[in-house]
Write a protein that holds these residues in place. Sequence first.
Motif, short mmCIF file in Angstrom:
data_model
loop_
_atom_site.label_atom_id
_atom_site.label_comp_id
_atom_site.label_asym_id
_atom_site.label_seq_id
_atom_site.Cartn_x
_atom_site.Cartn_y
_atom_site.Cartn_z
N ASP A 1 -2.80 4.87 5.86
CA ASP A 1 -3.12 4.92 4.43
C ASP A 1 -3.51 6.33 3.99
O ASP A 1 -3.14 6.78 2.90
CB ASP A 1 -4.25 3.95 4.10
N LEU A 44 -2.35 3.42 -3.54
CA LEU A 44 -3.58 3.89 -2.93
C LEU A 44 -4.27 4.92 -3.82
O LEU A 44 -5.50 4.94 -3.93
CB LEU A 44 -3.30 4.49 -1.55
N LYS A 95 0.83 -1.20 0.00
CA LYS A 95 0.00 0.00 0.00
C LYS A 95 0.86 1.25 0.00
O LYS A 95 0.93 1.99 0.99
CB LYS A 95 -0.93 -0.01 1.21
#
Length: 508
Positions: free
Chosen positions: A474, A414, A409
């Motif tokens: 994230d 993302l 990620k």
Amino acid sequence: MAYRKHITVGVLCCTLLISLLFAGCNPRVPHHFDQETEENIKLDSTVLGVSVVADSLIVPWELVWGPDDRIWVVEERGHIMRINPSTGEKRIILKLPIGARPEGAQALLVHPDQKRYPYVYVHYKKIKEDGKRYHILERYEYRRDTLLRPKVIMEQLAGKSHSGSRLAFHTPRRILWATGDQAIKGATQDPNSFHGKVLRMDLDGNIPDDNPTPGSYVYALGFRNMQGLVVTPKGQIYTSEHGDASDDEINRIVGNGNYGFPAIEGTVDNDIEREFALEHNTIAPLIAWTPTIAPAGLDYYSSMKIPEWNNALLLVMLKGQGLRVLNLNEEGDRIEKEEVFLEKMYGRIRAICVSPDGDVYISTSNHDWNPMTSPDRRDDRILRIAKVKEAVKAPIYGKNAADISAQPKTGEVLYQQYCMSCHKNKGKGLKGIYPALASSEVVKDSEELIRTLVNGKKSGDYAMPSFTFLADEDMVRVVNYVRTNFGNDYKEIDRTAVQEIREKVQKK
């Protein structure tokens, strides 16, 4: 000798003529795969070839294999045509009197028993004289290669977006219509609204006596924006559905079922959703995807021609740009295997159908309003995926969906998963709809950017959803990626900045 020669030639010509006549009448003449193979796919024991059947279409929204062994196609601009799958010959048989978006044709259905029921159904959106937008479900009679005697069997006021829609036969005399929520979330749980529902009607558009609720078209409710619908030979019903920022779904539909939206998205995973699920006895999806893949057309494969795909749902994807094969268990209530094919090789793929011979046909959607790639000179195209004896190109293989989901990620990954379908490659956006991220005042102001990701943006026809479900780490990665790319050169943020904004939002 000359006399015998003329007799022989005459016999050969007659034989050839008779063969051609019988071939034209035989609905199961094998297709001639004379189109050039573009790709080969290798399965466990089967080799498939991918070839172009027809090209130069404009956003084909639905493909239907007709009882005449032709592919019936409706383009968004309202052109209904029949395509010969062997030659690619296109014959337009109707041009609906509609314009460009927000008007457009979406669903098509051809009755398989044309002798008893010569009916063709089409759903389209149209702005009428009062200036309002309407959903129109219309029935035609197909005679002598022409669609005649149009009859409006249902008409409903349309919303700004999330129209759905798909049509399928539940039985030879019952039709299912999967509708979108029109971006009106409260409508999906309202039994008196047609939005966000699977509706069931007879061939004339009337409410059948055997519907789950007497006097109601509603067969099932609680959906956001369904883009695929299929009924299997055993009568099982499946839909594909666009989520918001998360939780695209495949659902197995049962009469009187409540599928939870907007209170529940995807599987039940918090106290609010659990309370609603218990109160309304909601039904969970067979599968849900986050990040979203924009699932579109859906069909069921039940042929041993491609044994690896027998008893599988075949799903095409817009954002995911490929074909997903979802192998079912014997009961059809669980997905046992999930593979992805042709990922990002042909762009957005919207529609799919399967021929009785077991060949698969898919169509691209690269000329539509929200392009993710530059259209190929032959777009939009219909592609055939069929079994071949041997590969003539270096074969490609399916990807295990779990492996795709497990990629690292990074900020770039993302962005591709959550942002690129709207804000595009290099953050250039889509003029008049999705803002560019380069030199954006929102991107420049880190606090405002985080707040927008957490809250979403509710104004406008194309509102931005909330990404509050993203973990702090994230959100930090994607914010920093946007702030340091696309010509931006802004200071990176840390986790504390995200946590502070979340706390402010929660206090409100």
